[in-house]
Design a protein around this motif. Structure first.
Motif, PDB file in Angstrom:
ATOM      1  N   PHE A  44       0.812  -1.216   0.000  1.00  0.00           N
ATOM      2  CA  PHE A  44       0.000   0.000   0.000  1.00  0.00           C
ATOM      3  C   PHE A  44       0.847   1.268   0.000  1.00  0.00           C
ATOM      4  CE2 PHE A  44      -2.217   3.202   2.744  1.00  0.00           C
ATOM      5  CZ  PHE A  44      -3.118   3.631   1.776  1.00  0.00           C
ATOM      6  N   LYS A  45       2.005   1.244   0.666  1.00  0.00           N
ATOM      7  CA  LYS A  45       2.834   2.446   0.759  1.00  0.00           C
ATOM      8  C   LYS A  45       3.260   2.967  -0.610  1.00  0.00           C
ATOM      9  CE  LYS A  45       4.732   1.913   5.444  1.00  0.00           C
ATOM     10  NZ  LYS A  45       3.869   0.813   5.890  1.00  0.00           N
ATOM     11  N   LEU A  46       3.380   2.092  -1.594  1.00  0.00           N
ATOM     12  CA  LEU A  46       3.717   2.536  -2.950  1.00  0.00           C
ATOM     13  C   LEU A  46       2.606   3.412  -3.526  1.00  0.00           C
ATOM     14  CD1 LEU A  46       5.335  -0.652  -4.544  1.00  0.00           C
ATOM     15  CD2 LEU A  46       6.475   1.369  -3.615  1.00  0.00           C
ATOM     16  N   PHE A  47       1.367   3.081  -3.218  1.00  0.00           N
ATOM     17  CA  PHE A  47       0.242   3.890  -3.692  1.00  0.00           C
ATOM     18  C   PHE A  47       0.181   5.226  -2.951  1.00  0.00           C
ATOM     19  CE2 PHE A  47      -0.821  -0.251  -5.244  1.00  0.00           C
ATOM     20  CZ  PHE A  47      -1.544  -0.026  -6.397  1.00  0.00           C
ATOM     21  N   VAL A  48       0.584   5.220  -1.682  1.00  0.00           N
ATOM     22  CA  VAL A  48       0.631   6.469  -0.935  1.00  0.00           C
ATOM     23  C   VAL A  48       1.676   7.404  -1.538  1.00  0.00           C
ATOM     24  CG1 VAL A  48       1.127   7.502   1.316  1.00  0.00           C
ATOM     25  CG2 VAL A  48      -0.158   5.366   1.185  1.00  0.00           C
ATOM     26  N   LEU A  49       2.852   6.859  -1.827  1.00  0.00           N
ATOM     27  CA  LEU A  49       3.891   7.660  -2.475  1.00  0.00           C
ATOM     28  C   LEU A  49       3.430   8.147  -3.847  1.00  0.00           C
ATOM     29  CD1 LEU A  49       7.079   5.587  -1.595  1.00  0.00           C
ATOM     30  CD2 LEU A  49       6.521   7.868  -0.764  1.00  0.00           C
ATOM     31  N   ALA A  50       2.750   7.266  -4.581  1.00  0.00           N
ATOM     32  CA  ALA A  50       2.263   7.636  -5.911  1.00  0.00           C
ATOM     33  C   ALA A  50       1.269   8.789  -5.824  1.00  0.00           C
ATOM     34  CB  ALA A  50       1.618   6.432  -6.589  1.00  0.00           C
ATOM     35  N   ALA A  51       0.409   8.777  -4.820  1.00  0.00           N
ATOM     36  CA  ALA A  51      -0.572   9.852  -4.655  1.00  0.00           C
ATOM     37  C   ALA A  51       0.126  11.197  -4.490  1.00  0.00           C
ATOM     38  CB  ALA A  51      -1.462   9.564  -3.450  1.00  0.00           C
ATOM     39  N   ALA A  52       1.229  11.207  -3.752  1.00  0.00           N
ATOM     40  CA  ALA A  52       1.972  12.451  -3.572  1.00  0.00           C
ATOM     41  C   ALA A  52       2.715  12.841  -4.838  1.00  0.00           C
ATOM     42  CB  ALA A  52       2.950  12.304  -2.409  1.00  0.00           C
ATOM     43  N   VAL A  53       3.326  11.861  -5.485  1.00  0.00           N
ATOM     44  CA  VAL A  53       4.072  12.133  -6.717  1.00  0.00           C
ATOM     45  C   VAL A  53       3.159  12.728  -7.774  1.00  0.00           C
ATOM     46  CG1 VAL A  53       5.289  11.050  -8.652  1.00  0.00           C
ATOM     47  CG2 VAL A  53       5.855  10.417  -6.299  1.00  0.00           C
ATOM     48  N   PHE A  54       1.931  12.221  -7.862  1.00  0.00           N
ATOM     49  CA  PHE A  54       0.987  12.698  -8.871  1.00  0.00           C
ATOM     50  C   PHE A  54       0.169  13.885  -8.363  1.00  0.00           C
ATOM     51  CE2 PHE A  54       1.101   7.965 -10.022  1.00  0.00           C
ATOM     52  CZ  PHE A  54       2.260   8.139 -10.771  1.00  0.00           C
ATOM     53  N   GLU A  55       0.593  14.448  -7.213  1.00  0.00           N
ATOM     54  CA  GLU A  55       0.043  15.684  -6.663  1.00  0.00           C
ATOM     55  C   GLU A  55      -1.460  15.594  -6.397  1.00  0.00           C
ATOM     56  OE1 GLU A  55       1.214  18.894  -9.198  1.00  0.00           O
ATOM     57  OE2 GLU A  55       3.335  18.671  -8.738  1.00  0.00           O
ATOM     58  N   MET A  56      -1.848  14.527  -5.722  1.00  0.00           N
ATOM     59  CA  MET A  56      -3.231  14.377  -5.299  1.00  0.00           C
ATOM     60  C   MET A  56      -3.561  15.439  -4.262  1.00  0.00           C
ATOM     61  SD  MET A  56      -5.017  11.000  -3.621  1.00  0.00           S
ATOM     62  CE  MET A  56      -6.769  10.976  -3.199  1.00  0.00           C
ATOM     63  N   ASN A  57      -4.751  15.975  -4.319  1.00  0.00           N
ATOM     64  CA  ASN A  57      -5.202  16.949  -3.323  1.00  0.00           C
ATOM     65  C   ASN A  57      -5.009  16.383  -1.921  1.00  0.00           C
ATOM     66  OD1 ASN A  57      -7.621  17.850  -1.443  1.00  0.00           O
ATOM     67  ND2 ASN A  57      -7.287  19.512  -2.901  1.00  0.00           N
ATOM     68  N   PHE A  58      -4.403  17.174  -1.036  1.00  0.00           N
ATOM     69  CA  PHE A  58      -4.019  16.676   0.284  1.00  0.00           C
ATOM     70  C   PHE A  58      -5.217  16.202   1.094  1.00  0.00           C
ATOM     71  CE2 PHE A  58      -3.090  17.490   4.830  1.00  0.00           C
ATOM     72  CZ  PHE A  58      -2.073  16.563   4.995  1.00  0.00           C
ATOM     73  N   TRP A  59      -6.315  16.961   1.100  1.00  0.00           N
ATOM     74  CA  TRP A  59      -7.482  16.582   1.897  1.00  0.00           C
ATOM     75  C   TRP A  59      -8.192  15.364   1.299  1.00  0.00           C
ATOM     76  CZ3 TRP A  59      -6.921  18.442   6.411  1.00  0.00           C
ATOM     77  CH2 TRP A  59      -6.340  19.704   6.580  1.00  0.00           C
ATOM     78  N   HIS A  60      -8.203  15.272  -0.021  1.00  0.00           N
ATOM     79  CA  HIS A  60      -8.741  14.069  -0.659  1.00  0.00           C
ATOM     80  C   HIS A  60      -7.872  12.857  -0.318  1.00  0.00           C
ATOM     81  CE1 HIS A  60     -10.864  16.647  -3.970  1.00  0.00           C
ATOM     82  NE2 HIS A  60     -11.376  16.821  -2.763  1.00  0.00           N
TER      83      HIS A  60
END
Length: 210
Positions: free
Chosen positions: A123-139
């Motif tokens: 799962f941590k890879l998806f968490v890193l991916a969310a940040a790399v792809f600049e996902m909205n922080f609150w989302h």
């Protein structure tokens, strides 16, 4: 099987004796550490609390989910500052582009559904991916909380029904029935997306013209 039950019962009693004085905050803290740094036996801890204090199973599920979301903030910051290089080292280019496309299509579901899956899913890879792809922080926080809440509610229901030994049996059950689990998650995702689309379309239709 009896030996396994005996071992798990003793382990649950040991964990409960150590963590009981801390209450639900122990679940929150362990979940945060598990998400931020290294894997801890979070599922057995949640299962132990739920089994020993059944009326408050919802509290423990919520606290574990909140702790997981808060702990992932560390990974979000790491990913935002330079996680793309780390991701590219840990997965193939094809997999990287596949995850990118899933976040481009709908970032919330792309993170929420992995958050529902128990270890050893990466799962941590998806968490890193969310940040790399600049996902909205609150989302980002909401998706992790929602996914984890589903996971821990399911775990709580299984513990209330079968006892804490279900934690040890879960990996074997997932390995044996992974196709059915994948199908169930897919159907859930489709239904959730359909409901979201209908609600959004209806709210747009009834919005007064400016």
């Amino acid at each position: 099987m009896e030996t396994l039950k005996h071992f798990l019962a003793r382990y649950t009693g040991f964990v409960w004796a150590l963590l009981k004085p801390l209450g639900s905050w122990a679940v929150f803290a362990i979940a945060a550490i598990d998400s931020a740094f290294f894997g801890l036996p979070l599922d057995p801890v949640v299962a132990g609390y739920v089994y020993q204090d059944r009326p408050r199973f919802l509290l423990y599920a919520v606290m574990a989910s909140a702790g997981s979301a808060v702990g992932c903030i560390i990974l979000y910051l790491i990913g935002y500052k330079g996680g793309e290089v780390l991701l590219e080292k840990r997965m193939s280019g094809t997999k990287f582009n596949q995850i990118r496309r899933s976040f481009d299509r709908h970032e919330f579901w792309a993170l929420m559904f992995p958050a529902m899956i128990p270890p050893p899913f990466p799962f941590k890879l998806f968490v890193l991916a969310a940040a790399v792809f600049e996902m909205n922080f609150w989302h980002f926080l909401l998706a992790i909380f929602a996914g984890r809440l589903v996971r821990f509610l399911i775990l709580s229901a299984l513990v209330l029904k079968f006892g804490p030994q279900v934690v040890a049996l879960a990996p074997a059950m997932i390995a044996k029935h992974w196709l059915a689990l994948l199908l169930a998650i897919t159907v859930t995702a489709v239904l959730a997306a359909w409901v979201w689309y209908r609600v959004r379309r209806r709210s747009t239709a009834i919005r007064p013209a400016e």
